[in-house]
Design a protein around this motif. Sequence first.
Motif, short mmCIF file in Angstrom:
data_model
loop_
_atom_site.label_atom_id
_atom_site.label_comp_id
_atom_site.label_asym_id
_atom_site.label_seq_id
_atom_site.Cartn_x
_atom_site.Cartn_y
_atom_site.Cartn_z
N ALA A 241 32.28 41.81 145.76
CA ALA A 241 31.87 40.84 147.07
C ALA A 241 30.80 41.52 147.69
CB ALA A 241 33.24 40.96 147.71
N GLU A 242 30.09 40.73 148.61
CA GLU A 242 29.37 41.16 149.66
C GLU A 242 29.22 40.10 150.93
OE1 GLU A 242 24.97 41.39 148.27
OE2 GLU A 242 25.79 40.97 146.61
N GLY A 243 28.88 40.84 152.08
CA GLY A 243 28.86 40.10 153.39
C GLY A 243 29.01 40.76 154.48
N VAL A 244 28.99 40.11 155.57
CA VAL A 244 29.16 41.04 156.90
C VAL A 244 30.45 41.44 156.99
CG1 VAL A 244 27.44 39.31 157.91
CG2 VAL A 244 29.75 38.77 158.14
N PRO A 245 30.77 42.25 157.81
CA PRO A 245 32.12 43.13 157.68
C PRO A 245 33.35 42.15 157.87
CG PRO A 245 30.63 44.34 159.26
CD PRO A 245 29.83 43.37 158.68
N ASP A 246 33.35 41.20 158.55
CA ASP A 246 34.42 40.43 158.79
C ASP A 246 34.79 39.77 157.25
OD1 ASP A 246 35.54 40.69 161.15
OD2 ASP A 246 34.42 39.11 162.08
#
Length: 264
Positions: A241-246
């Motif tokens: 996974a990857e993305g912004v903290p939320d």
Amino acid sequence: MQPQPQTEPVPVLEIRGLTQNFGGLRAVSDFNVELGKNQLTGLIGPNGAGKTTVFNLVSGFYQPSEGMIQVGGVPTAELKPHKISALGVARTFQNIRLWNDMSVMDNIRVAQHYRLGYGFFHSAVRSKRYRRREEEITREATELLDIFELKKYADEYPRNLPYGTQRKLEIARALSIHPKLLLLDEPAAGLNSSDIRELIRLIRWIHGQFDVTIWMIEHHMDVMMELCTHIKVIDFGQTIAEGVPDEIRNHPAVITAYLGDDKI
Ligand SMILES: Nc1ncnc2c1ncn2[C@@H]1O[C@H](COP(=O)(O)OP(=O)(O)O)[C@@H](O)[C@H]1O
Ligand SMILES: [Mg+2]
């Protein structure tokens, strides 16, 4: 005036298809990342996921089994760790690695010697140029200890300092080489909650003050959520996974990977 052609900025770090095998174990598998100037991003994953191995590959401790790593557009394959450090890559370690038989001040001074790369000749004959640079190194080290509030420990051995202060010194030492890329491997490990609050403030302050891209590994999710604008998650060497903290906090694959791990 002619408009300037738009050129893509060269990433501070670019990794493509990075794979690392240890015998039959694939510790890192087809890993990709691109970090731009002044980013503050994170790498997380359960124990044994391959996070430290990625940092070891970037800093040249291992040669990748496959894939490409570039620092500021320069391929680092075949480069020894000190050459990669000269490209502007500094790091700290999951288990603090300070020079314990040297004073706090000398820990910083020696790191800068590496940066300036003195030959034996200059130090042996103590040339004028050497003396001038020595003075410059001492001045800069004093300044760094001062801004990190470590000056009172200048003559101490690192092992005599509180654990949180040792972590801080290791970060100060990494910064003394004027890195473009700072890799922090679990900087909050072993710290109590008030030390962790201080560490969060320190990293945020460094990010604001220094012209540096920070890439950090950390198990304490509150640290990552507060500091990072982007987080990548790996498990068994693979990006899950990857993305912004939320996005990461609520990502099903992340929750599954961490199931049973009470730190998230
Ligand atoms: N030098 C090495 N030789 C053999 N296996 C290693 C070596 N370094 C790491 N490993 C293995 O690679 C996997 C990933 O380790 P590591 O990168 O330290 O994980 P993490 O930092 O995510 O906890 C683990 O299974 C570990 O035992
Ligand atoms: Mg690790």
